[in-house]
Design an enzyme around this catalytic site. Structure first.
Site, PDB file in Angstrom:
ATOM      1  N   GLY B 150       5.126  -5.896  -1.259  1.00  0.00           N
ATOM      2  CA  GLY B 150       4.758  -4.736  -1.809  1.00  0.00           C
ATOM      3  C   GLY B 150       4.631  -3.713  -0.717  1.00  0.00           C
ATOM      4  N   CYS B 151       4.629  -2.199  -0.783  1.00  0.00           N
ATOM      5  CA  CYS B 151       4.426  -1.487   0.093  1.00  0.00           C
ATOM      6  C   CYS B 151       2.994  -1.511   0.785  1.00  0.00           C
ATOM      7  CB  CYS B 151       5.085  -0.121  -0.304  1.00  0.00           C
ATOM      8  SG  CYS B 151       3.919   0.413  -1.786  1.00  0.00           S
ATOM      9  N   TYR B 152       2.013  -1.254  -0.216  1.00  0.00           N
ATOM     10  CA  TYR B 152       0.939  -1.321   0.200  1.00  0.00           C
ATOM     11  C   TYR B 152       0.214  -2.628   1.254  1.00  0.00           C
ATOM     12  CZ  TYR B 152      -0.603   2.787  -2.287  1.00  0.00           C
ATOM     13  OH  TYR B 152      -1.073   4.145  -2.828  1.00  0.00           O
TER      14      TYR B 152
END
Lengths: 345, 345, 345, 345
Positions: B150-152
């Site tokens: 995921g990005c985070y």
């Protein structure tokens, strides 16, 4: 009813123009003088085109203000300049609301450590009151010098005070992760505020050394009745106005969600400018208004508390709070002239 | 040299179009198929006007991809849809890089608790590898199924890993205060992404319940070799692209600034996509690129550590990292096709 | 002094919430009813979080407004819905200020051609007045139905009226190149208003077919006393509020710069809400206010005239002008409740 | 294959850093020297943090470039400085692509009138070619000095050339209403580019006196084979990158929509960087790319033509077009190193 004649010393910056915006619509006030060192002689509406036809005054030199028979002064000067101005005022001059950082820290030594300059108005400092009405309302009426709080401290302190006051969280290890729009950096163009570089960007700044740190610690310390230590980390939001403070704290034993909510309710339910929210606050919901929107939760997985506060840095974080302090000084209803709803969207 | 024929399953969203942008310029890849349930039959350049003349394909149905003789698949599908697709693929199909959340959490029970849906491809899940090359590079070559992070988590984990790996900070009480541009919310218009409401606004969301929380904890836990607990608080930045994670941790006894910097230097000096910065990173300095910019400091007053990471959520946080994983799968230089400098300003 | 009881029909959109913002601070008005089909039963402050503590009403159904003993109605409804509502009102009901497009075009055939729907309230239409006070002030007092002008027409018509009125420019070949913030597209999320796609973007839309075209032509035609033909080209500005109209015209023989400036001065020097500027106006200088800033020049090289006007599309372009019309209807000073200075920066 | 050694003279501004971004990824070029008067001695990646690890050079003084054995020079200098530099170069030095305005206007008298400074390199001016490949491609190979077009002229001229070339519109009374992102104003912080004042704002500037006016007229005049007169009105868009030109023209008798579309198709169908669009173009659809998106229509009501063009001002409007010119100078495929798709969203 005669109007109170006020002067704004240093009317060319953003806090100055925001004071004009608010005071021009204040029903009990007349803006009688606006000063500027750099723009004296020019109409205020030429320096601030948005204010054309809102205020008709011509900017004057600050050293001529004795001619204007003023009842109250707002100082919207850079720090250092502000304490020099105060030091030069007569003892029996009109009351002053100072929007700089010069009179916020009671201990001149702490001031000097963080601002890296000697304090030159320590006598005035001794009599200054910290003008955060929600916490220190009783001290403001009758003051000769009100130190209007910084923008970040207003948000951070209102977010955390109900917890700290009751010992519901540990007073060390507090983290304030704050984000501010670019007006917080002032009206003067600088490389760090060049539009193409800020637009679409986001970054932290001032790591370990922002001057609002001791101000937050001092205010929370007074509320706690004990020393408070805060890690304050500011960030630059690519917007014009608005601060959101996200605060993290470790709770004392036995804190439960109901107790947490009750603390905020007790402190803020009757405050005209603090709105308790059922969801995390949004900076746009307070834009242009004097509201501070607050929300706090206990994260049950980690056992940490998160407290949020959102303000318009130029209103509740500066000019609006200054008007609120004026109202208290004058024994007027605290919301006088501050009933403008948020400009949203 | 023959080109690798790749397909992008679910090419109408933002990660899909970003994959097209990157893969169209990749020297060893041919985009051979683009699929869309809703837009099948339309040219990709009509659905994504920016990609007119960049890619000439017509979108097709996902169930026709067997016709295209593909060598690798990128899945840019919503979670749930993604695992259903994987479950339906033949055992000997081409390797898959999945950009959804469906194969990131090794423990299906944790997946089901956070995503509130049963996992329907647990066999595939058992063989999936977590494609964060800087931490788990060795596991990626030869994988049949790579779960693209995921990005985070990409930002948060890269910010904290050097500390956690060495036991330099406590593994509970970690705080990740993260801010993301709105592309992170996907390509579908929703009330929360309506331009006038987001423009000029800033707010937190997903308090205590964002699905990237267990992913961050799992990745850091593997690095630590022990359980890690994180309070993850996301915020919505009023920009299109970019994530900044500001992470707070309590150091173990005796951490000093030199030891801190050495840890980051040891881990990242040779990483092609991690740039150690001498100042807090800025999202615009990585825009459009696969870089992750990292900076960490020990705040000596409070004794806390602050670690920052900035990425472009659609590149290092999604499509760029997926291409990096493809390069590893294919035993190509890891930077192949990823040498585009940041678009700044 | 008793307050005028007003109702806002359709209070969930942007013009509705902006009416609440302005009317809540209006000294002679009480907001007595707010209606919404979709949100009836919810507090207004829950639907518009910015308005929590600004207005205390609960939204009600529009068909219950007879219960509220209202003195005036603002309609902030979509076109079509608005004329159906008007058609259903009693003859002796309170006066109506309609913010939709339904009663702006005097000729129902023109309405039907541009709005592609039959007009269902032609009797009311016959009595409607076009509420652009600077041009048609005399017709407003005593009206039963005021058609509040569109946002673009307000800017374009105020920019060009002094020229057209005096025959100083040709009345065909007029070009209005206009740019509007996204609130002009309404409060409902649509693909065209999805934040990531609009942020940082700029484009034209509505080529040859925007419904404000005949409204501009009608208003300028009345001023000219002759037919006027306008090419109106709108663009979507990636901001929340603000319209700038840049208008191009071919002058009649012998126009000189002094005559040009004199025309604007004659028309606007005494207007409380039109500010003649010495430089091209800026949308931010009018944000949140009812001002229309105007500037015009003769380009001597090409012999063409350029006329600019800037407004806040939700204030002078909608809710503020509606309040101005209410003031005229009630024979109050025209600026009552509209003295808020622009929110700038 | 040996790489062409290029130098960028004046590498600290936005066109300089954009040249670095593009040339660092160009397969046939080596960036061999970067110069800066103010920052000589510093690593390029320190001056442009986004370029850390993208380019490894240290900035040097421009007067040391003879040491670098360069094959081509890009000048990214302010006007005036640029012609002084050119005047000081040896006759047999490497070919120069100049991105300033100093060599775009063939007539020194026109230059002097608009730039208000004497031209000091008229000999070089006589040999300069105007590097707009889509119109003047044949003149570029073999040139010693290419004047890279201005950003606004690139958009305006590509929008109008097919009409002007065929006499389909009148050559006087042309209006170019153009809007540019703030990078067009350069990398130096100025009051007009202070973030809080530009954010959310929109305004016109440079009325009747922008220096791109004669450049547009000259280029269109060459295409028309006759004098062309243009009213050029620029506006400042509150974004970082992107230009949209909206152009208005009166058609010659008998123009019909098919003839209009055919003209654009004939001129641009085979151009690698001009994309004919079926709807008005959007600046975000070209961001970061060398595309110019064009769309034109005949408004049948008014009989006027509207032609739109969108570019990224730093790419097709500056650095990308300069690379395109380099490719032509070197007889490489024109798209070499320019295949990066737009960064959208």
């Amino acid at each position: 009813m005669s109007l109170l004649r006020v002067g704004i010393i240093g009317a060319t910056g953003y806090t100055g123009s925001e004071l004009v915006r608010l005071l021009a619509a204040h029903p009990r006030v007349e803006i009688a003088a606006l000063t500027s060192r750099s723009e004296a002689g020019r109409p205020a509406g030429a320096v601030h085109p948005a204010l054309q036809d809102v205020v008709e005054l011509t900017l004057t030199e600050a050293d001529r203000i004795a001619d204007f028979d003023l009842d109250a002064l707002f100082l919207a000067l850079p720090h250092r300049t502000s304490m020099e101005f105060v030091a030069a005022q007569p003892q029996d001059g009109p009351p002053i609301i100072d929007l700089s950082g010069d009179f916020r820290l009671a201990d001149a030594a702490i001031y000097e450590a963080w601002y890296e300059t000697p304090h030159v108005a320590t006598a005035a400092l001794a009599g200054a009151v910290f003008g955060l009405p929600e916490l220190f309302r009783d001290r403001i009426p009758g003051a000769r010098l009100v130190a209007n709080p910084g923008c970040y401290p207003t948000a951070a302190v209102l977010a955390l005070a109900p917890l700290v006051r009751r010992g519901l969280v540990a007073t060390e290890g507090l983290v304030v992760d704050a984000k501010s729009g670019v007006t917080g950096a002032g009206a003067t163009a600088k490389p760090q505020t060049h539009f193409p570089d800020v637009f679409g960007d986001f970054r932290a700044y001032g790591v370990s050394r922002h001057r609002h740190t001791p101000e937050i610690e001092q205010a929370l310390g007074r509320v706690a009745g004990a020393g408070v230590q805060v890690l304050f980390q500011p960030h630059l939001l690519p917007v014009d106005r608005g601060i959101l403070a996200t605060c993290y704290a470790r709770p004392a034993a036995g804190l439960d969600p109901d107790r947490l909510q009750a603390a905020y309710h007790e402190d803020y339910a009757d405050e005209p400018f603090v709105r308790l929210r059922e969801a995390p606050p949004a900076t746009k919901h307070v834009r242009g208004s004097n509201f501070c929107d607050v929300h706090a939760v206990l994260d049950e997985r980690t056992g940490l508390v998160i407290a949020f506060a959102a303000i318009d840095n130029l209103v509740k974080g500066a000019a609006g709070q200054a008007v609120q302090n004026l109202n208290l000084l004058c024994d007027w209803p605290e919301t006088t002239g501050l009933n403008q709803g948020p400009l949203c969207p």
